[in-house]
Design a protein around this motif. Structure first.
Motif, PDB file in Angstrom:
ATOM      1  N   THR A  91       0.812  -1.217   0.000  1.00  0.00           N
ATOM      2  CA  THR A  91       0.000   0.000   0.000  1.00  0.00           C
ATOM      3  C   THR A  91       0.844   1.265   0.000  1.00  0.00           C
ATOM      4  O   THR A  91       0.303   2.369   0.068  1.00  0.00           O
ATOM      5  CB  THR A  91      -0.951   0.013   1.211  1.00  0.00           C
ATOM      6  OG1 THR A  91      -0.186  -0.004   2.418  1.00  0.00           O
ATOM      7  CG2 THR A  91      -1.870  -1.196   1.189  1.00  0.00           C
ATOM      8  N   SER A 105      -0.625  -8.850  -9.132  1.00  0.00           N
ATOM      9  CA  SER A 105      -0.578  -9.317  -7.751  1.00  0.00           C
ATOM     10  C   SER A 105      -1.225 -10.690  -7.693  1.00  0.00           C
ATOM     11  O   SER A 105      -2.364 -10.867  -8.149  1.00  0.00           O
ATOM     12  CB  SER A 105      -1.313  -8.345  -6.819  1.00  0.00           C
ATOM     13  OG  SER A 105      -1.229  -8.777  -5.476  1.00  0.00           O
ATOM     14  N   LEU A 109      -4.044  -9.829  -2.392  1.00  0.00           N
ATOM     15  CA  LEU A 109      -5.010  -8.773  -2.064  1.00  0.00           C
ATOM     16  C   LEU A 109      -5.799  -9.074  -0.802  1.00  0.00           C
ATOM     17  O   LEU A 109      -6.114  -8.169  -0.017  1.00  0.00           O
ATOM     18  CB  LEU A 109      -5.992  -8.568  -3.224  1.00  0.00           C
ATOM     19  CG  LEU A 109      -5.475  -7.837  -4.463  1.00  0.00           C
ATOM     20  CD1 LEU A 109      -6.552  -7.852  -5.541  1.00  0.00           C
ATOM     21  CD2 LEU A 109      -5.077  -6.411  -4.124  1.00  0.00           C
ATOM     22  N   PRO A 115      -7.421  -3.396   0.978  1.00  0.00           N
ATOM     23  CA  PRO A 115      -7.264  -3.801  -0.421  1.00  0.00           C
ATOM     24  C   PRO A 115      -7.431  -2.652  -1.410  1.00  0.00           C
ATOM     25  O   PRO A 115      -6.753  -2.620  -2.443  1.00  0.00           O
ATOM     26  CB  PRO A 115      -8.360  -4.852  -0.599  1.00  0.00           C
ATOM     27  CG  PRO A 115      -8.584  -5.397   0.764  1.00  0.00           C
ATOM     28  CD  PRO A 115      -8.399  -4.236   1.693  1.00  0.00           C
ATOM     29  N   GLY A 118      -4.205  -0.940  -1.888  1.00  0.00           N
ATOM     30  CA  GLY A 118      -3.322  -1.741  -2.723  1.00  0.00           C
ATOM     31  C   GLY A 118      -3.676  -1.622  -4.196  1.00  0.00           C
ATOM     32  O   GLY A 118      -2.786  -1.494  -5.050  1.00  0.00           O
ATOM     33  N   ALA A 119      -4.974  -1.661  -4.514  1.00  0.00           N
ATOM     34  CA  ALA A 119      -5.401  -1.513  -5.904  1.00  0.00           C
ATOM     35  C   ALA A 119      -5.010  -0.143  -6.450  1.00  0.00           C
ATOM     36  O   ALA A 119      -4.569  -0.011  -7.596  1.00  0.00           O
ATOM     37  CB  ALA A 119      -6.906  -1.730  -6.012  1.00  0.00           C
ATOM     38  N   ALA A 135      -4.788  -9.030 -11.157  1.00  0.00           N
ATOM     39  CA  ALA A 135      -4.546  -9.782  -9.919  1.00  0.00           C
ATOM     40  C   ALA A 135      -5.387 -11.044  -9.924  1.00  0.00           C
ATOM     41  O   ALA A 135      -6.332 -11.181 -10.719  1.00  0.00           O
ATOM     42  CB  ALA A 135      -4.876  -8.933  -8.700  1.00  0.00           C
ATOM     43  N   TRP A 183     -11.440  -2.752  -8.645  1.00  0.00           N
ATOM     44  CA  TRP A 183     -10.718  -2.221  -9.809  1.00  0.00           C
ATOM     45  C   TRP A 183     -11.390  -0.948 -10.346  1.00  0.00           C
ATOM     46  O   TRP A 183     -10.717   0.019 -10.702  1.00  0.00           O
ATOM     47  CB  TRP A 183     -10.633  -3.298 -10.879  1.00  0.00           C
ATOM     48  CG  TRP A 183      -9.284  -3.923 -11.027  1.00  0.00           C
ATOM     49  CD1 TRP A 183      -8.601  -4.117 -12.189  1.00  0.00           C
ATOM     50  CD2 TRP A 183      -8.423  -4.434  -9.993  1.00  0.00           C
ATOM     51  NE1 TRP A 183      -7.389  -4.721 -11.950  1.00  0.00           N
ATOM     52  CE2 TRP A 183      -7.251  -4.925 -10.618  1.00  0.00           C
ATOM     53  CE3 TRP A 183      -8.525  -4.521  -8.617  1.00  0.00           C
ATOM     54  CZ2 TRP A 183      -6.190  -5.476  -9.888  1.00  0.00           C
ATOM     55  CZ3 TRP A 183      -7.494  -5.067  -7.891  1.00  0.00           C
ATOM     56  CH2 TRP A 183      -6.345  -5.539  -8.519  1.00  0.00           C
TER      57      TRP A 183
END
Length: 266
Positions: A91, A105, A109, A115, A118-119, A135, A183
């Protein structure tokens, strides 16, 4: 009875999950269908299963893998000499904006506290226009693979632990609708999801059970936290929950859900 998400031994992880992750990684990169000579970023690279597949099948111009676990990074370095690896937080990636053509990834996740962050970092790392972010995560909740059957068996002998620790309950991002939303919320376009099914064939119940005794991951950490008698009860329930072939082998299927999208121009 307790447990925690322990990720400290690359060798133990390989026996528990890495061997199946490599099968998924091959089908995942086929699905992405990227040309050679691109710059790849592998976030949450673990022991290098996806990085190794990218190196072998996609022939990248550059490949960086990052993971928060130093032992995993050390294993990845040894297994994927064509890549570069660093210990880093998914992150808060130590990479410039728009530095990569593809950011991926594999099986990570679910374990991020946020998450969505991270995205967003994956999206930031790829170039606008046609930079690809993709991912995959295990389908903990649906397909009756070896982990789904494990937690269903635990529920018969330790219902409280099953409620608290079952990855199908803990990780809602393992579903395609949640991945698509993740996403889209990261600003990615042309978002697609797809299932990836791989065979998980064990030579016998020992081949299935022994990796649970190494403590790597939520389910094995739970098993190793148990007193011997409780562990035996879980083992018995699990053995009764999986189908044996005539030769004593156990043939199951694991499903991962994959997602991909593009960072828009501008």
């Amino acid at each position: 009875m307790g447990g925690s998400d322990v990720w400290a031994s690359g060798e133990a992880y390989e026996r528990y999950m890495g061997r199946w992750s490599r099968l998924v990684a091959a089908r995942f990169t086929d699905w992405l269908d990227r040309p050679e000579g691109l710059r790849w970023l592998d976030v949450g690279c673990g022991t290098g299963a996806l990085s190794a597949t990218v190196a072998d099948r996609c022939r990248p111009r550059a490949l960086l893998g990052v993971d928060l676990s130093e032992p995993f990074v050390r294993t990845a370095r040894a297994q994927v000499p064509a890549g570069s690896f660093a210990v880093a937080d998914a992150t808060a990636l130590p990479v410039p904006d728009s530095a990569y053509d593809v950011a991926v990834s594999g099986l990570a996740l679910n374990f991020l506290p946020e998450p969505a962050a991270g995205a967003a970092e994956l999206a930031r790392a790829v170039r606008p226009g046609d930079g690809l972010v993709a991912a995959y995560v295990w389908d903990y909740a649906g397909t009756p693979g070896f982990l789904r059957r494990f937690w269903d068996a635990v529920a018969t002998v330790d219902p409280a632990a099953a409620v608290a620790l079952d990855e199908g309950r803990r990780f809602p991002v393992c579903r395609p609708d949640r991945l698509r939303s993740l996403w889209t919320e990261a600003g990615l376009t042309d978002v697609m999801t797809a299932p990836i099914d791989v065979p998980t064939v064990f030579t016998g119940f020992g081949d299935l059970w022994e990796p649970f005794l190494a403590g790597q991951g939520p389910a094995p950490a739970y098993v190793t936290s148990l007193a011997p008698g409780d562990r035996d009860r879980v083992r018995t329930a699990y053995a009764e929950a999986v189908p044996l072939e005539r030769d004593g082998s156990i043939a199951l299927t694991a499903r991962a859900w994959a997602v991909r999208g593009r960072r828009p121009a501008g």
